[in-house]
Scaffold this motif. Sequence first.
Motif, PDB file in Angstrom:
ATOM      1  N   ILE A  52       3.448 -71.140 -17.764  1.00  0.00           N
ATOM      2  CA  ILE A  52       4.405 -70.159 -17.219  1.00  0.00           C
ATOM      3  C   ILE A  52       3.546 -68.813 -17.277  1.00  0.00           C
ATOM      4  O   ILE A  52       3.678 -68.094 -16.134  1.00  0.00           O
ATOM      5  CB  ILE A  52       5.553 -69.686 -18.124  1.00  0.00           C
ATOM      6  CG1 ILE A  52       6.390 -68.759 -17.550  1.00  0.00           C
ATOM      7  CG2 ILE A  52       5.242 -69.183 -19.645  1.00  0.00           C
ATOM      8  CD1 ILE A  52       7.195 -69.265 -16.109  1.00  0.00           C
ATOM      9  N   THR A  53       2.280 -68.912 -17.841  1.00  0.00           N
ATOM     10  CA  THR A  53       1.343 -67.735 -17.436  1.00  0.00           C
ATOM     11  C   THR A  53       0.854 -67.278 -16.237  1.00  0.00           C
ATOM     12  O   THR A  53       0.907 -66.222 -15.884  1.00  0.00           O
ATOM     13  CB  THR A  53       0.356 -67.979 -18.626  1.00  0.00           C
ATOM     14  OG1 THR A  53       0.687 -68.339 -19.726  1.00  0.00           O
ATOM     15  CG2 THR A  53      -0.554 -66.593 -18.720  1.00  0.00           C
ATOM     16  N   ALA A  54       0.637 -68.329 -15.363  1.00  0.00           N
ATOM     17  CA  ALA A  54       0.281 -67.940 -14.138  1.00  0.00           C
ATOM     18  C   ALA A  54       1.316 -67.549 -13.120  1.00  0.00           C
ATOM     19  O   ALA A  54       0.906 -66.685 -12.170  1.00  0.00           O
ATOM     20  CB  ALA A  54      -0.209 -69.558 -13.397  1.00  0.00           C
ATOM     21  N   TYR A  55       2.633 -67.507 -13.546  1.00  0.00           N
ATOM     22  CA  TYR A  55       3.582 -66.911 -12.579  1.00  0.00           C
ATOM     23  C   TYR A  55       4.324 -65.732 -13.314  1.00  0.00           C
ATOM     24  O   TYR A  55       4.969 -65.273 -12.665  1.00  0.00           O
ATOM     25  CB  TYR A  55       4.913 -68.325 -12.580  1.00  0.00           C
ATOM     26  CG  TYR A  55       4.277 -69.466 -11.942  1.00  0.00           C
ATOM     27  CD1 TYR A  55       3.963 -69.318 -10.663  1.00  0.00           C
ATOM     28  CD2 TYR A  55       4.156 -70.579 -12.612  1.00  0.00           C
ATOM     29  CE1 TYR A  55       3.790 -70.709 -10.225  1.00  0.00           C
ATOM     30  CE2 TYR A  55       3.673 -71.682 -11.980  1.00  0.00           C
ATOM     31  CZ  TYR A  55       3.500 -71.770 -10.806  1.00  0.00           C
ATOM     32  OH  TYR A  55       3.190 -73.291 -10.179  1.00  0.00           O
ATOM     33  N   LEU A  56       3.896 -65.419 -14.432  1.00  0.00           N
ATOM     34  CA  LEU A  56       4.258 -63.858 -15.063  1.00  0.00           C
ATOM     35  C   LEU A  56       4.005 -62.788 -13.940  1.00  0.00           C
ATOM     36  O   LEU A  56       4.891 -62.005 -13.774  1.00  0.00           O
ATOM     37  CB  LEU A  56       4.019 -63.867 -16.485  1.00  0.00           C
ATOM     38  CG  LEU A  56       4.453 -64.703 -17.455  1.00  0.00           C
ATOM     39  CD1 LEU A  56       3.794 -64.399 -18.615  1.00  0.00           C
ATOM     40  CD2 LEU A  56       5.860 -64.577 -17.492  1.00  0.00           C
ATOM     41  N   PRO A  57       2.814 -62.816 -13.366  1.00  0.00           N
ATOM     42  CA  PRO A  57       2.490 -61.445 -12.448  1.00  0.00           C
ATOM     43  C   PRO A  57       3.518 -61.630 -11.353  1.00  0.00           C
ATOM     44  O   PRO A  57       4.002 -60.647 -11.015  1.00  0.00           O
ATOM     45  CB  PRO A  57       1.055 -61.772 -12.210  1.00  0.00           C
ATOM     46  CG  PRO A  57       0.416 -62.523 -13.415  1.00  0.00           C
ATOM     47  CD  PRO A  57       1.584 -63.396 -13.782  1.00  0.00           C
TER      48      PRO A  57
ATOM     49  N   LEU B 285      -0.278 -56.618 -17.150  1.00  0.00           N
ATOM     50  CA  LEU B 285      -0.275 -56.446 -18.372  1.00  0.00           C
ATOM     51  C   LEU B 285       0.560 -57.427 -19.347  1.00  0.00           C
ATOM     52  O   LEU B 285       0.320 -57.498 -20.586  1.00  0.00           O
ATOM     53  CB  LEU B 285       0.331 -55.153 -18.641  1.00  0.00           C
ATOM     54  CG  LEU B 285      -0.342 -54.009 -17.985  1.00  0.00           C
ATOM     55  CD1 LEU B 285       0.513 -52.516 -18.188  1.00  0.00           C
ATOM     56  CD2 LEU B 285      -1.644 -53.914 -18.646  1.00  0.00           C
ATOM     57  N   VAL B 286       1.688 -58.360 -18.730  1.00  0.00           N
ATOM     58  CA  VAL B 286       2.468 -59.006 -19.516  1.00  0.00           C
ATOM     59  C   VAL B 286       1.675 -60.221 -19.984  1.00  0.00           C
ATOM     60  O   VAL B 286       1.823 -60.525 -21.165  1.00  0.00           O
ATOM     61  CB  VAL B 286       3.534 -59.309 -18.634  1.00  0.00           C
ATOM     62  CG1 VAL B 286       4.339 -60.611 -19.456  1.00  0.00           C
ATOM     63  CG2 VAL B 286       4.522 -58.196 -18.085  1.00  0.00           C
ATOM     64  N   PRO B 287       0.955 -60.961 -19.168  1.00  0.00           N
ATOM     65  CA  PRO B 287       0.117 -61.977 -19.365  1.00  0.00           C
ATOM     66  C   PRO B 287      -0.846 -61.674 -20.464  1.00  0.00           C
ATOM     67  O   PRO B 287      -1.302 -62.485 -21.412  1.00  0.00           O
ATOM     68  CB  PRO B 287      -0.480 -62.907 -18.322  1.00  0.00           C
ATOM     69  CG  PRO B 287      -0.253 -61.671 -16.962  1.00  0.00           C
ATOM     70  CD  PRO B 287       0.937 -60.725 -17.507  1.00  0.00           C
TER      71      PRO B 287
ATOM     72  N   VAL C 214      -1.412 -63.383 -24.085  1.00  0.00           N
ATOM     73  CA  VAL C 214      -2.755 -63.895 -24.595  1.00  0.00           C
ATOM     74  C   VAL C 214      -3.266 -63.041 -25.897  1.00  0.00           C
ATOM     75  O   VAL C 214      -3.774 -63.941 -26.583  1.00  0.00           O
ATOM     76  CB  VAL C 214      -3.399 -64.010 -23.326  1.00  0.00           C
ATOM     77  CG1 VAL C 214      -5.086 -64.299 -23.802  1.00  0.00           C
ATOM     78  CG2 VAL C 214      -3.074 -64.757 -22.173  1.00  0.00           C
ATOM     79  N   PHE C 215      -3.043 -61.970 -25.830  1.00  0.00           N
ATOM     80  CA  PHE C 215      -3.659 -61.069 -27.165  1.00  0.00           C
ATOM     81  C   PHE C 215      -2.842 -61.475 -28.213  1.00  0.00           C
ATOM     82  O   PHE C 215      -3.441 -61.599 -29.403  1.00  0.00           O
ATOM     83  CB  PHE C 215      -3.406 -59.676 -26.697  1.00  0.00           C
ATOM     84  CG  PHE C 215      -3.957 -58.808 -27.911  1.00  0.00           C
ATOM     85  CD1 PHE C 215      -5.114 -58.512 -27.995  1.00  0.00           C
ATOM     86  CD2 PHE C 215      -3.293 -58.113 -28.831  1.00  0.00           C
ATOM     87  CE1 PHE C 215      -5.650 -57.773 -29.151  1.00  0.00           C
ATOM     88  CE2 PHE C 215      -3.664 -57.119 -29.811  1.00  0.00           C
ATOM     89  CZ  PHE C 215      -5.059 -57.260 -29.854  1.00  0.00           C
ATOM     90  N   GLY C 216      -1.480 -61.807 -27.966  1.00  0.00           N
ATOM     91  CA  GLY C 216      -0.882 -62.300 -29.441  1.00  0.00           C
ATOM     92  C   GLY C 216      -1.274 -63.684 -29.700  1.00  0.00           C
ATOM     93  O   GLY C 216      -1.395 -63.876 -30.943  1.00  0.00           O
TER      94      GLY C 216
END
Length: 529
Positions: A313-318, A334-336, A340-342
Amino acid sequence: MKAASGFRGARSLREDAAEAHKVASTARSLGLLAMPLTPLRLRLLVASLLTVSFLGALDHTVVSTSLATVAGELGALEHMSWVVVGYTLASTVLLPVLGKLGDVVGPRNIFLVSLVVFLAASLACGFAPTMSWLIVGRVLQGMSSAGLQLMSQTIMAQVTTPRQRPQYMAIIGAAFPIAILVGPVLGGLITDLWGWQWVFWVNLPLGLAALALAIFAIPHIEPGARRAFDGMGAVTFTIALVALVLAVSWYPDPELLLSASLATALAAAAFAAFVLAELRAPEPIVPFRLLRNRTVGAAIALSAIIGVGMFSITAYLPTYFQMAYRTSATVSGLVPIATVFGMLVSNLTSGFIASRTGHYRAFPIAGTALGAGGLFVMALLPVGLPLWVPMLVMFVVGIGTGAFMSLIITVVQSAVPRGETGSITATTNLVRQIGATVTTAIIGGVVGVGVAALLPVGLDAASLTPQMVHGLNLAAQDLVAGIYRDVFAPVFFALAAVYVVGFVAALLMPQGRLSDDHEPASAAEPVPA
């Protein structure tokens, strides 16, 4: 004050020396190492493995921002996707093969050869005069990056005890989230300042330094007994995976529907042949028999959950936030980044806590619960909220995923005989990578079809861009935002359900504690307390 500081420094050195002596003594007693690991050598080993793991992970992300420039200069826009697909496919195909070879000939040899090939391929990519040359270079990079990733984890498993391993695995595992954070920005800066060729050439100085460290720091590790290599398994697996990736990439194009169907049939037949080959092979590249161990089975299931439930899902968040929340491309990233920082924070934290306490089962239980809850909330969030709200929710999902991302590698390595370390590490990474690849393609198809079906007459899904949507009147923007929310909500619900499956797998994992002894448990038993 100075005396106290000196005392603390001396105590830290004594602790490092004691730890390195314990690692070396254990390994020498098993006949693994030709030389002891001094504190300096242990630090250099971790630095070398972290550097090459970062380079391998970075090449997944750093190229993305330079693709348009590369395709324009080489004049092959229609083949642009294969610069990424070729790398990913090659690294996935070689995972089980290199894992087994590491068990047979020793992980140090596979690691050093992989690093040399990776550097040579990086040099060749930068000099590529055509897109075909570049794709071949990327395939070689992908093949060698599989060896770097696997052997880094295998080497640490061979020279540390299960109790010591989580903190080192967490440090090496931090390479992937860091690469996701800095890769796209770094790739754009390098392309703008120096040219796209330096996206590949920048690997050389870091890689050569890591190679020099590796030659000195990686100890000689005796390979397992010489065994017949599972050639039939390697061939059938390669055919099956290549056919599957081609089928998934062809299905969205109506003109390639027949080719996609034939590729799907070939993939199914090859996978069936692969399973039969593995069940009959005396030394299979994917040891299915180890799945009878509840610890191994649960850990591999959790690894698949990470690929299916998070990486896909990370690739589609932006895209989602640009369309549904009407943000710019920069802000949508900023959302991905929060996600990833978490992952990075909890990956390091869980690794150090597990090494200190020896307990590991609570982390995947809590992590999958956080992931399921966060994705369920994402499915329910209405559009138009301040961006910090979904950022916080996805940060929680990242925290949950990172809590067991590297830890399960340690757990599964500790549950099998030493001679199977490379194979089981490869299998655990393999299910994660296949899950991410296939689910990413499925989500892309669902989003594409869903948006096209719901758009009103006059708006073409094929030409719909964030810039175009932001230029529409407010009512049309609201309509598109609602469509993307309606399409993505079932996706978030489905991924939350995947994490629920992971929660069940974590509950089924036997109680255990990571041992201070190097010799792992029998493949038929859970990790000993």
